[in-house]
Design a protein around this motif. Structure first.
Motif, PDB file in Angstrom:
ATOM      1  N   ILE A   1       0.892  -1.343   0.037  1.00 35.17           N
ATOM      2  CA  ILE A   1       0.078   0.208  -0.015  1.00 35.17           C
ATOM      3  C   ILE A   1       0.965   1.312   0.108  1.00 35.17           C
ATOM      4  O   ILE A   1       0.704   2.237  -1.000  1.00 35.17           O
ATOM      5  N   ARG A   2       1.808   1.230   0.750  1.00 37.88           N
ATOM      6  CA  ARG A   2       2.900   2.558   1.069  1.00 37.88           C
ATOM      7  C   ARG A   2       3.504   2.736  -0.180  1.00 37.88           C
ATOM      8  O   ARG A   2       3.666   3.676  -0.675  1.00 37.88           O
ATOM      9  N   GLU A   3       3.782   1.662  -1.104  1.00 37.81           N
ATOM     10  CA  GLU A   3       4.258   1.763  -2.415  1.00 37.81           C
ATOM     11  C   GLU A   3       3.363   2.001  -3.572  1.00 37.81           C
ATOM     12  O   GLU A   3       3.871   2.550  -4.789  1.00 37.81           O
ATOM     13  N   GLY A   4       2.147   2.238  -3.241  1.00 36.27           N
ATOM     14  CA  GLY A   4       1.144   2.301  -4.400  1.00 36.27           C
ATOM     15  C   GLY A   4       0.875   1.188  -5.322  1.00 36.27           C
ATOM     16  O   GLY A   4       0.367   1.411  -6.437  1.00 36.27           O
ATOM     17  N   GLN A   5       1.222   0.094  -4.791  1.00 35.85           N
ATOM     18  CA  GLN A   5       1.050  -0.881  -5.864  1.00 35.85           C
ATOM     19  C   GLN A   5      -0.298  -1.762  -5.830  1.00 35.85           C
ATOM     20  O   GLN A   5      -0.665  -2.020  -7.160  1.00 35.85           O
ATOM     21  N   ILE A   6      -1.397  -1.378  -4.992  1.00 40.61           N
ATOM     22  CA  ILE A   6      -2.607  -2.051  -5.060  1.00 40.61           C
ATOM     23  C   ILE A   6      -3.595  -1.136  -4.851  1.00 40.61           C
ATOM     24  O   ILE A   6      -4.639  -1.381  -3.959  1.00 40.61           O
ATOM     25  N   LEU A   7      -3.526   0.137  -5.440  1.00 39.35           N
ATOM     26  CA  LEU A   7      -4.508   1.199  -5.314  1.00 39.35           C
ATOM     27  C   LEU A   7      -5.930   0.670  -5.752  1.00 39.35           C
ATOM     28  O   LEU A   7      -6.806   1.119  -4.922  1.00 39.35           O
ATOM     29  N   LYS A   8      -6.079  -0.100  -6.748  1.00 37.34           N
ATOM     30  CA  LYS A   8      -7.235  -0.625  -7.089  1.00 37.34           C
ATOM     31  C   LYS A   8      -8.096  -1.312  -5.933  1.00 37.34           C
ATOM     32  O   LYS A   8      -9.306  -1.071  -5.839  1.00 37.34           O
ATOM     33  N   ALA A   9      -7.378  -2.256  -5.217  1.00 38.06           N
ATOM     34  CA  ALA A   9      -7.953  -3.015  -4.236  1.00 38.06           C
ATOM     35  C   ALA A   9      -8.036  -2.084  -2.934  1.00 38.06           C
ATOM     36  O   ALA A   9      -8.798  -2.574  -2.041  1.00 38.06           O
ATOM     37  N   HIS A  10      -7.086  -1.369  -2.583  1.00 43.37           N
ATOM     38  CA  HIS A  10      -6.949  -0.566  -1.558  1.00 43.37           C
ATOM     39  C   HIS A  10      -6.908   0.947  -1.719  1.00 43.37           C
ATOM     40  O   HIS A  10      -5.865   1.652  -1.554  1.00 43.37           O
ATOM     41  N   PRO A  11      -7.774   1.697  -2.310  1.00 45.68           N
ATOM     42  CA  PRO A  11      -7.677   3.029  -2.488  1.00 45.68           C
ATOM     43  C   PRO A  11      -7.618   3.771  -1.242  1.00 45.68           C
ATOM     44  O   PRO A  11      -8.384   3.610  -0.305  1.00 45.68           O
ATOM     45  N   ILE A  12      -6.656   4.720  -1.156  1.00 44.10           N
ATOM     46  CA  ILE A  12      -6.419   5.541  -0.176  1.00 44.10           C
ATOM     47  C   ILE A  12      -6.382   6.972  -0.180  1.00 44.10           C
ATOM     48  O   ILE A  12      -6.119   7.228  -1.571  1.00 44.10           O
ATOM     49  N   GLU A  13      -6.432   7.820   0.612  1.00 46.58           N
ATOM     50  CA  GLU A  13      -6.171   9.266   0.572  1.00 46.58           C
ATOM     51  C   GLU A  13      -4.990   9.701   1.308  1.00 46.58           C
ATOM     52  O   GLU A  13      -5.080   9.195   2.404  1.00 46.58           O
ATOM     53  N   LEU A  14      -4.224  10.476   0.601  1.00 47.20           N
ATOM     54  CA  LEU A  14      -2.867  10.869   1.453  1.00 47.20           C
ATOM     55  C   LEU A  14      -2.983  12.185   2.020  1.00 47.20           C
ATOM     56  O   LEU A  14      -3.918  13.007   1.821  1.00 47.20           O
ATOM     57  N   PRO A  15      -2.495  12.556   3.248  1.00 45.54           N
ATOM     58  CA  PRO A  15      -1.612  11.535   4.136  1.00 45.54           C
ATOM     59  C   PRO A  15      -2.357  10.298   4.467  1.00 45.54           C
ATOM     60  O   PRO A  15      -3.515  10.731   5.053  1.00 45.54           O
ATOM     61  N   ALA A  16      -1.677   9.179   4.739  1.00 48.00           N
ATOM     62  CA  ALA A  16      -2.437   8.025   5.391  1.00 48.00           C
ATOM     63  C   ALA A  16      -1.640   7.154   6.368  1.00 48.00           C
ATOM     64  O   ALA A  16      -0.317   7.446   6.164  1.00 48.00           O
ATOM     65  N   GLY A  17      -2.370   6.623   7.351  1.00 52.06           N
ATOM     66  CA  GLY A  17      -1.804   5.742   8.067  1.00 52.06           C
ATOM     67  C   GLY A  17      -1.349   4.304   7.631  1.00 52.06           C
ATOM     68  O   GLY A  17      -1.525   4.110   6.467  1.00 52.06           O
ATOM     69  N   VAL A  18      -0.847   3.616   8.464  1.00 48.63           N
ATOM     70  CA  VAL A  18      -0.320   2.457   8.023  1.00 48.63           C
ATOM     71  C   VAL A  18      -0.657   1.243   9.041  1.00 48.63           C
ATOM     72  O   VAL A  18      -0.805   1.403  10.159  1.00 48.63           O
ATOM     73  N   GLY A  19      -0.854   0.039   8.491  1.00 50.76           N
ATOM     74  CA  GLY A  19      -1.326  -1.232   9.532  1.00 50.76           C
ATOM     75  C   GLY A  19      -2.560  -1.459   9.301  1.00 50.76           C
ATOM     76  O   GLY A  19      -3.570  -0.792   9.297  1.00 50.76           O
ATOM     77  N   ILE A  20      -2.610  -2.785   9.559  1.00 46.94           N
ATOM     78  CA  ILE A  20      -4.341  -3.375   9.599  1.00 46.94           C
ATOM     79  C   ILE A  20      -4.311  -4.221  10.805  1.00 46.94           C
ATOM     80  O   ILE A  20      -5.499  -4.457  11.316  1.00 46.94           O
ATOM     81  N   ASP A  21      -3.351  -4.873  11.620  1.00 45.11           N
ATOM     82  CA  ASP A  21      -3.411  -5.813  12.604  1.00 45.11           C
ATOM     83  C   ASP A  21      -2.956  -5.139  13.930  1.00 45.11           C
ATOM     84  O   ASP A  21      -2.052  -4.458  13.797  1.00 45.11           O
ATOM     85  N   ALA A  22      -3.563  -5.515  15.139  1.00 50.04           N
ATOM     86  CA  ALA A  22      -3.177  -5.035  16.192  1.00 50.04           C
ATOM     87  C   ALA A  22      -3.616  -5.821  17.594  1.00 50.04           C
ATOM     88  O   ALA A  22      -4.687  -6.428  17.418  1.00 50.04           O
ATOM     89  N   ALA A  23      -2.964  -5.592  18.548  1.00 45.47           N
ATOM     90  CA  ALA A  23      -3.435  -6.134  19.848  1.00 45.47           C
ATOM     91  C   ALA A  23      -3.251  -5.073  20.959  1.00 45.47           C
ATOM     92  O   ALA A  23      -2.321  -4.236  20.804  1.00 45.47           O
ATOM     93  N   GLY A  24      -4.019  -5.080  21.975  1.00 47.33           N
ATOM     94  CA  GLY A  24      -4.174  -3.760  22.808  1.00 47.33           C
ATOM     95  C   GLY A  24      -5.078  -4.002  23.800  1.00 47.33           C
ATOM     96  O   GLY A  24      -5.788  -4.935  23.952  1.00 47.33           O
ATOM     97  N   VAL A  25      -5.530  -2.900  24.634  1.00 48.61           N
ATOM     98  CA  VAL A  25      -6.345  -3.056  25.759  1.00 48.61           C
ATOM     99  C   VAL A  25      -7.466  -1.976  25.460  1.00 48.61           C
ATOM    100  O   VAL A  25      -7.404  -0.816  24.964  1.00 48.61           O
ATOM    101  N   VAL A  26      -8.690  -2.439  25.429  1.00 49.05           N
ATOM    102  CA  VAL A  26      -9.811  -1.513  24.951  1.00 49.05           C
ATOM    103  C   VAL A  26     -10.053  -0.494  25.779  1.00 49.05           C
ATOM    104  O   VAL A  26     -10.201  -0.402  27.378  1.00 49.05           O
ATOM    105  N   ASP A  27     -10.420   0.879  25.210  1.00 48.70           N
ATOM    106  CA  ASP A  27     -10.551   1.928  26.311  1.00 48.70           C
ATOM    107  C   ASP A  27     -11.881   2.507  25.703  1.00 48.70           C
ATOM    108  O   ASP A  27     -12.188   3.518  26.471  1.00 48.70           O
ATOM    109  N   GLU A  28     -12.316   2.160  24.417  1.00 50.58           N
ATOM    110  CA  GLU A  28     -13.684   2.673  24.351  1.00 50.58           C
ATOM    111  C   GLU A  28     -14.513   1.547  23.491  1.00 50.58           C
ATOM    112  O   GLU A  28     -13.860   0.796  22.572  1.00 50.58           O
TER     113      GLU A  28
END
Length: 297
Positions: free
Chosen positions: A46-73
Motif C-alpha cells: 500500500i505504501r508503495e502504491g502497488q494495489i490502489l485498485k484494491a486498497h484506494p487511499i487518500e494521502l496522507p495515510a496511516g499504516v497497518g491493519i493488525d493490532a493487539a491492545g487494551v480496549v478503552d472505548e
C-alpha cells in the motif's frame, strides 16, 4: 497521539512518526490502546502504491491493519467486550498509540500482545486460501515460501485438517518447517525435482511471489489448483490471485480455538519500536522471515 503516516507513495523513507488526532470507536467497533501492531506485506505494498485498485487511499495515510491492545472505548452495539479487555483484531492505521478495530476478539489466555498482533490477517489469509485452492484431507498441498507468517499458519491449519504439506523455504528454515509438520525442501535451482521426489502435489500456494507460478501449475497439472497471494501476474497463467479478505471475525474465532487447543503457534521473529516502522518494512520486503515481525507501541 503518535502515528506512523506517509504523505506520498514511495520507499520506506516516506514513513514518518507524526502527531495525529485520536480516532474514536463507532457503532460495532472498539478503540484500543495499541500495545503491538503486526507487520504485513500488504502494508508496504500500500505504501508503495502497488494495489490502489484494491486498497484506494487518500494521502496522507496511516499504516497497518493488525493490532493487539487494551480496549478503552466500546462503540454502540458491541456486546461481550468491555473497557479493559485485552483484544486482538483488524482495523485501519494500527501503527499508532490508539486504533479503532472493526473486527476483534478477546486474546487467548497465555498470549502476549506482541504474539497476538501477529495473528489476525495471517490466519484470515491462511483459512481463505486453503479454502480457495480446494485441497482436501488426505491430499498434499505444496506451499511455496512457507516459513513466514501466512506459511506458518497454513502448514499448521492444513495438518490439523488432515492435509499433507510440502513447504519450500531457505536452508536456514528447513528444520522450522519440519517442526510444523511439513516435508521441507529449499527453493532455488532444481527445486521442482526435489519437490517431485517428496511425492504427488494436489494443490499449491504461492506465498512469496518469487516467479514460480509456471512451475506450480506444472507440478499440480491444473492452474485452478494454484492460488497466489504475492504474484500480481498470476492471472496471466490462469492462476487465481487472492487479495480480498473474507470474514475476519470468523477467522479470529477459529484462531482463538486453534491457539487455545495448542494447534497453532506463530513465533515473533523480531520486534521494532514505533519510530522504526521503516526498518520493519525493509525487513518484511526482504523476506526470509520465520514467523512474524511486530511493532511494539
Amino acid at each position: 497521539m503518535k502515528r506512523v503516516s506517509f504523505a506520498e507513495f514511495g520507499g520506506p523513507e516516506v514513513l514518518q512518526l507524526v502527531d495525529a488526532e485520536e480516532p474514536h470507536a463507532g457503532p460495532g467497533q472498539v478503540r484500543i490502546a495499541v500495545r503491538a501492531a503486526g507487520v504485513n506485506p500488504v502494508d508496504w505494498r500500500i505504501r508503495e502504491g502497488q494495489i490502489l485498485k484494491a486498497h484506494p487511499i487518500e494521502l496522507p495515510a496511516g499504516v497497518g491493519i493488525d493490532a493487539a491492545g487494551v480496549v478503552d472505548e466500546v462503540g454502540e452495539g458491541v456486546e461481550g467486550i468491555e473497557v479493559g479487555d485485552r483484544v486482538f483484531g483488524e482495523g485501519p492505521d494500527t501503527y499508532a498509540e490508539f486504533a479503532v478495530l472493526s473486527a476483534f476478539a478477546r486474546m487467548p489466555e497465555g498470549l502476549t500482545f506482541e504474539e497476538a498482533a501477529g495473528y489476525p490477517s495471517v490466519v484470515e489469509t491462511a483459512l481463505r486460501i486453503i479454502g480457495e485452492v480446494g485441497v482436501q484431507p488426505g491430499q498434499t498441498l505444496l506451499v511455496s515460501g512457507a516459513s513466514g507468517g501466512v506459511g506458518s499458519a497454513v502448514l499448521q491449519i492444513a495438518r490439523e485438517r488432515g492435509i499433507e504439506v510440502i513447504g519450500t523455504a531457505g536452508a536456514a528454515n528447513q528444520d522450522y518447517l519440519r517442526d510444523l509438520g511439513a516435508e521441507a525442501t529449499t527453493y532455488g535451482e532444481g527445486w521442482v525435482e526435489r519437490v517431485r521426489q517428496l511425492g504427488r502435489v494436489d494443490a499449491a500456494l504461492d506465498l512469496a511471489g518469487s516467479g514460480v507460478i509456471g512451475e506450480l501449475v506444472e507440478l499440480t497439472g491444473d492452474p485452478r489448483k494454484v492460488v497466489s497471494i504475492a504474484d500480481l501476474g498470476a492471472p496471466k497463467l490462469g492462476v487465481r490471485f487472492s487479495g480480498t479478505a473474507g470474514s475476519v471475525p470468523d477467522a479470529l474465532a477459529e484462531a482463538v480455538d486453534l491457539i487455545s487447543r495448542g494447534k497453532l503457534h506463530i513465533p515473533v521473529e523480531k520486534t521494532y519500536p514505533l519510530a522504526e516502522a521503516a526498518a520493519a518494512h525493509v525487513d518484511s520486503r526482504a523476506g526470509h522471515t520465520r514467523g512474524r515481525r511486530v511493532i511494539l507501541v
